[in-house]
Design a protein around this motif. Structure first.
Motif, PDB file in Angstrom:
ATOM      1  N   VAL A 177      -0.383   9.277  -1.940  1.00 27.75           N
ATOM      2  CA  VAL A 177       0.321   8.106  -1.425  1.00 27.75           C
ATOM      3  C   VAL A 177       0.126   6.903  -2.342  1.00 27.75           C
ATOM      4  N   GLY A 178      -1.113   6.552  -2.601  1.00 28.85           N
ATOM      5  CA  GLY A 178      -1.390   5.322  -3.334  1.00 28.85           C
ATOM      6  C   GLY A 178      -1.243   5.429  -4.826  1.00 28.85           C
ATOM      7  N   VAL A 179      -1.296   6.650  -5.374  1.00 22.55           N
ATOM      8  CA  VAL A 179      -1.331   6.795  -6.832  1.00 22.55           C
ATOM      9  C   VAL A 179      -0.099   7.506  -7.373  1.00 22.55           C
ATOM     10  N   VAL A 180       0.104   8.760  -6.985  1.00 25.92           N
ATOM     11  CA  VAL A 180       1.134   9.578  -7.634  1.00 25.92           C
ATOM     12  C   VAL A 180       2.512   8.919  -7.598  1.00 25.92           C
ATOM     13  N   PRO A 181       3.015   8.459  -6.451  1.00 26.00           N
ATOM     14  CA  PRO A 181       4.368   7.890  -6.455  1.00 26.00           C
ATOM     15  C   PRO A 181       4.506   6.671  -7.360  1.00 26.00           C
ATOM     16  N   ARG A 182       3.498   5.813  -7.369  1.00 29.16           N
ATOM     17  CA  ARG A 182       3.594   4.626  -8.232  1.00 29.16           C
ATOM     18  C   ARG A 182       3.512   5.015  -9.708  1.00 29.16           C
ATOM     19  N   ALA A 183       2.564   5.882 -10.055  1.00 30.06           N
ATOM     20  CA  ALA A 183       2.408   6.263 -11.458  1.00 30.06           C
ATOM     21  C   ALA A 183       3.668   6.928 -11.996  1.00 30.06           C
ATOM     22  N   TRP A 184       4.215   7.867 -11.246  1.00 30.58           N
ATOM     23  CA  TRP A 184       5.375   8.591 -11.754  1.00 30.58           C
ATOM     24  C   TRP A 184       6.665   7.779 -11.649  1.00 30.58           C
ATOM     25  N   SER A 185       6.707   6.815 -10.755  1.00 30.54           N
ATOM     26  CA  SER A 185       7.842   5.887 -10.766  1.00 30.54           C
ATOM     27  C   SER A 185       7.811   5.054 -12.039  1.00 30.54           C
ATOM     28  N   HIS A 186       6.622   4.634 -12.443  1.00 31.01           N
ATOM     29  CA  HIS A 186       6.506   3.940 -13.727  1.00 31.01           C
ATOM     30  C   HIS A 186       6.965   4.845 -14.865  1.00 31.01           C
ATOM     31  N   LEU A 187       6.602   6.131 -14.816  1.00 34.08           N
ATOM     32  CA  LEU A 187       6.983   7.050 -15.888  1.00 34.08           C
ATOM     33  C   LEU A 187       8.502   7.151 -16.016  1.00 34.08           C
ATOM     34  N   VAL A 188       9.185   7.360 -14.908  1.00 36.54           N
ATOM     35  CA  VAL A 188      10.643   7.477 -14.960  1.00 36.54           C
ATOM     36  C   VAL A 188      11.266   6.176 -15.445  1.00 36.54           C
ATOM     37  N   ALA A 189      10.746   5.050 -14.971  1.00 37.04           N
ATOM     38  CA  ALA A 189      11.303   3.752 -15.368  1.00 37.04           C
ATOM     39  C   ALA A 189      11.096   3.498 -16.855  1.00 37.04           C
ATOM     40  N   VAL A 190       9.918   3.825 -17.381  1.00 39.06           N
ATOM     41  CA  VAL A 190       9.671   3.665 -18.815  1.00 39.06           C
ATOM     42  C   VAL A 190      10.612   4.565 -19.604  1.00 39.06           C
ATOM     43  N   ALA A 191      10.743   5.816 -19.185  1.00 36.48           N
ATOM     44  CA  ALA A 191      11.637   6.740 -19.887  1.00 36.48           C
ATOM     45  C   ALA A 191      13.079   6.264 -19.846  1.00 36.48           C
ATOM     46  N   TYR A 211       7.314  24.531  -3.913  1.00 35.39           N
ATOM     47  CA  TYR A 211       6.046  24.949  -4.518  1.00 35.39           C
ATOM     48  C   TYR A 211       4.934  24.426  -3.627  1.00 35.39           C
ATOM     49  N   ASP A 212       4.534  25.229  -2.652  1.00 37.41           N
ATOM     50  CA  ASP A 212       3.708  24.740  -1.546  1.00 37.41           C
ATOM     51  C   ASP A 212       2.634  25.769  -1.201  1.00 37.41           C
ATOM     52  N   PHE A 213       1.386  25.427  -1.510  1.00 37.37           N
ATOM     53  CA  PHE A 213       0.273  26.334  -1.246  1.00 37.37           C
ATOM     54  C   PHE A 213      -0.230  26.261   0.190  1.00 37.37           C
ATOM     55  N   GLY A 214       0.377  25.418   1.006  1.00 31.99           N
ATOM     56  CA  GLY A 214       0.012  25.379   2.409  1.00 31.99           C
ATOM     57  C   GLY A 214      -0.793  24.148   2.796  1.00 31.99           C
ATOM     58  N   ALA A 215      -0.949  23.959   4.085  1.00 32.17           N
ATOM     59  CA  ALA A 215      -1.632  22.785   4.621  1.00 32.17           C
ATOM     60  C   ALA A 215      -3.062  22.715   4.110  1.00 32.17           C
ATOM     61  N   GLY A 216      -3.453  21.506   3.722  1.00 37.18           N
ATOM     62  CA  GLY A 216      -4.810  21.276   3.264  1.00 37.18           C
ATOM     63  C   GLY A 216      -5.042  21.496   1.788  1.00 37.18           C
ATOM     64  N   HIS A 217      -4.065  22.084   1.083  1.00 29.05           N
ATOM     65  CA  HIS A 217      -4.228  22.285  -0.353  1.00 29.05           C
ATOM     66  C   HIS A 217      -3.987  20.966  -1.081  1.00 29.05           C
ATOM     67  N   PRO A 218      -4.786  20.657  -2.116  1.00 32.65           N
ATOM     68  CA  PRO A 218      -4.615  19.376  -2.819  1.00 32.65           C
ATOM     69  C   PRO A 218      -3.237  19.190  -3.450  1.00 32.65           C
ATOM     70  N   MET A 219      -2.624  20.290  -3.906  1.00 34.45           N
ATOM     71  CA  MET A 219      -1.311  20.205  -4.551  1.00 34.45           C
ATOM     72  C   MET A 219      -0.238  20.114  -3.465  1.00 34.45           C
ATOM     73  N   ALA A 220      -0.148  18.934  -2.862  1.00 35.42           N
ATOM     74  CA  ALA A 220       0.760  18.741  -1.732  1.00 35.42           C
ATOM     75  C   ALA A 220       2.148  18.356  -2.240  1.00 35.42           C
ATOM     76  N   PRO A 221       3.181  19.111  -1.899  1.00 34.11           N
ATOM     77  CA  PRO A 221       4.524  18.794  -2.414  1.00 34.11           C
ATOM     78  C   PRO A 221       5.059  17.462  -1.925  1.00 34.11           C
ATOM     79  N   VAL A 222       4.452  16.873  -0.900  1.00 33.00           N
ATOM     80  CA  VAL A 222       4.914  15.572  -0.433  1.00 33.00           C
ATOM     81  C   VAL A 222       4.796  14.518  -1.523  1.00 33.00           C
ATOM     82  N   ARG A 223       3.945  14.745  -2.499  1.00 36.06           N
ATOM     83  CA  ARG A 223       3.818  13.774  -3.592  1.00 36.06           C
ATOM     84  C   ARG A 223       5.126  13.627  -4.358  1.00 36.06           C
ATOM     85  N   LEU A 224       5.875  14.734  -4.479  1.00 34.83           N
ATOM     86  CA  LEU A 224       7.171  14.663  -5.141  1.00 34.83           C
ATOM     87  C   LEU A 224       8.200  13.937  -4.273  1.00 34.83           C
TER      88      LEU A 224
END
Length: 392
Positions: free
Chosen positions: A304-318, A15-28
C-alpha cells in the motif's frame, strides 16, 4: 509512434500464490489505480498494450522444454514439483501457475518488442522483474524469468549488446546465471549483502565465466544502507559500466523491496531515492543506449504505502512526465485503500526526502562500509573493462 508503452492486462493479477503470501497481486491493482487517479495514464505519448501469454518457444529461449512441461503439468494436476522448486512456501503451485507465469513473460516480451521494433523507445512491464527463476526450476516467488527471456529475445532480434541493471534488494541471480557465459550482456545487481538475505549469492568476486569476465557485476550492500549510500552505489557501478558496455538496449529491474518499510529486506531506501534512481536510468538509456529503455517491476511487499507510489513514479519517469514528489496522493485512491484494507495510505508521493547522488569519484572513504562495498566491486570488475576503480 508512442513515446512510451506500458503493458497492462487485468489478467496479470492472476499470478496469485494465495492469501497470506507476500507476493500479493493487489500491489499491481493499487498501482494501476493510483496511476489512473494521478492522471499519468492520460499522458500524451503513453500507450497501454495488452499482455499476451508467452508461447512455449518463447519460454524456451531461456527455460528448458522439460521444465516448461513440468509447470504445465503442475497447472493441470495441482501437485508440487519439489525437484523443480514448485510447491514450497516461497513458490507454491496455484491453479493457473503456467498460464499466469507465461503471461508475465509475455508482458515483458511485449515491452521488449515495442522498444526494439521502434513502436516506442521506452516500455514498462510492471508485472515483470521475476529475476530469480532459473532455466530448470522456480525460485523465490518466480516461476519463469521474464527478464532473461526478454533479453534473450533482444539478442535474437539483433541487439549486439544489452545492459541489465537490477535495483531489487535481492540479488538478480537468475538473470546473472542465464548470461554468465555471454559477454554481450552486462548484468549489474545492487542488493543487500548475500550473507544476510535470500538468495545468498551475489558477491563482488562473482564476475562472470572465463568467456565473459567482468560482465557480471555485484555490489553487496550492508543491511540498513540508506538513501545516500544506495544511490552512491547505483551511480558508482551503473554509470561507468553501462557507458563502457555501450548497449543497444538498457533493461532495468525496479524491485522496491529496498524500501525501509519492506517486511522482507533490511535496506533503508526511500521512495524519493528510488525515484532518483529511475531518472538516472532514463538518463543512461538516453545517453548510452540510443534512448531504448525497458523497465520492469520486481520485488516489493509493502503493497500500500510503497509499491504503488514507487511504480507510479517509474511509469511517469518513463513517460517523460516525472511526478513532483510533493504531489498529494489523490483522496479518491486513499479512500479506496481505506475501503479495501482499512489502512491509512500516504498523503504525498514522497517520503519527505530530497536525495542527491554523491559521486563516488569525488572521494573514496575507506572508513565507510558502503564505500568499501562499492570499491570491492569496482576493483573486481573495472579492470576487465579497461576502467580505473579510483577514477572512472
Amino acid at each position: 509512434m508512442s513515446r512510451t508503452v506500458m503493458v497492462w492486462s487485468e489478467d496479470l493479477v492472476g499470478y496469485d500464490f494465495g492469501a497470506g503470501h507476500p507476493m500479493a497481486p493487489v500491489r499491481l491493482v493499487l498501482t494501476y489505480e493510483l496511476l489512473s487517479d494521478l492522471g499519468v495514464l492520460d499522458t500524451p505519448g503513453l500507450s497501454l498494450v495488452p499482455a499476451p501469454v508467452a508461447s512455449d518457444a518463447e519460454l524456451e529461449l531461456v527455460h528448458t522444454a522439460d521444465y516448461v512441461a513440468a509447470v504445465r503439468e503442475a497447472e493441470e494436476d495441482g501437485r508440487p514439483r519439489p525437484e523443480r522448486g514448485l510447491g514450497d512456501g516461497d513458490t507454491p503451485v496455484f491453479g493457473r501457475v503456467h498460464t499466469a507465469s507465461a503471461r508475465i513473460v509475455g508482458s515483458t516480451l511485449a515491452a521488449a518488442r515495442a522498444v526494439w521494433d521502434g513502436d516506442a523507445p521506452r516500455a514498462v512491464s510492471l508485472a515483470g522483474g521475476m529475476h530469480h527463476a532459473m532455466a530448470q526450476r522456480a525460485s523465490g516467488f518466480c516461476v519463469y524469468n521474464d527478464v532473461s527471456v526478454a533479453i534473450a529475445w533482444l539478442l535474437q532480434a539483433g541487439a549486439r549488446r544489452v545492459a541489465y541493471v537490477d535495483l531489487d534488494a535481492h540479488h538478480g541471480d537468475g538473470v546473472e546465471r542465464a548470461f554468465w557465459d555471454d559477454d554481450r550482456v552486462l548484468t549489474v545487481s545492487v542488493h543487500q549483502h548475500p550473507g544476510s538475505l535470500f538468495p545468498g549469492t551475489g558477491y563482488p568476486q562473482d564476475v562472470g565465466s572465463a568467456a565473459a569476465r567482468g560482465t557480471a557485476v555485484n555490489v553487496a550492500l550492508p543491511p540498513h544502507t540508506a538513501d545516500a549510500g544506495w544511490l552512491r552505489a547505483v551511480e558508482a557501478l551503473a554509470v561507468p559500466l553501462v557507458r563502457a558496455h555501450a548497449p543497444d538496449v538498457l533493461v532495468t529491474q525496479h524491485g522496491c523491496d529496498c524500501h525501509r518499510d519492506d517486511p522482507l529486506a533490511e535496506l533503508d531506501v526511500s521512495v524519493d531515492a528510488q525515484r532518483r534512481s529511475m531518472t538516472l536510468m532514463a538518463e543512461l538509456a538516453d545517453t548510452y543506449a540510443g534512448g531504448r529503455w525497458l523497465a520492469t517491476g520486481g520485488g516489493g511487499y509493502e503493497v500500500v504505502g510503497v509499491v504503488p507510489r514507487a511504480w507510479s513514479h517509474l511509469v511517469a519517469v518513463a513517460a517523460g512526465c516525472p511526478i513532483d514528489p510533493a504531489t498529494p496522493v489523490p483522496e479518491s485512491w486513499r479512500q479506496m485503500v481505506r475501503d479495501l484494507a482499512d489502512v491509512t495510505a500516504p498523503l504525498t508521493m514522497s517520503d519527505g526526502g530530497d536525495p542527491e547522488i554523491r559521486r563516488f569519484t569525488d572521494g573514496y572513504n575507506p572508513d565507510d562500509e558502503v564505500d568499501r562495498a562499492i570499491m570491492a566491486t569496482r576493483q573486481a570488475v573495472f579492470p576487465w573493462h579497461g576502467l580505473d576503480p579510483y577514477l572512472d
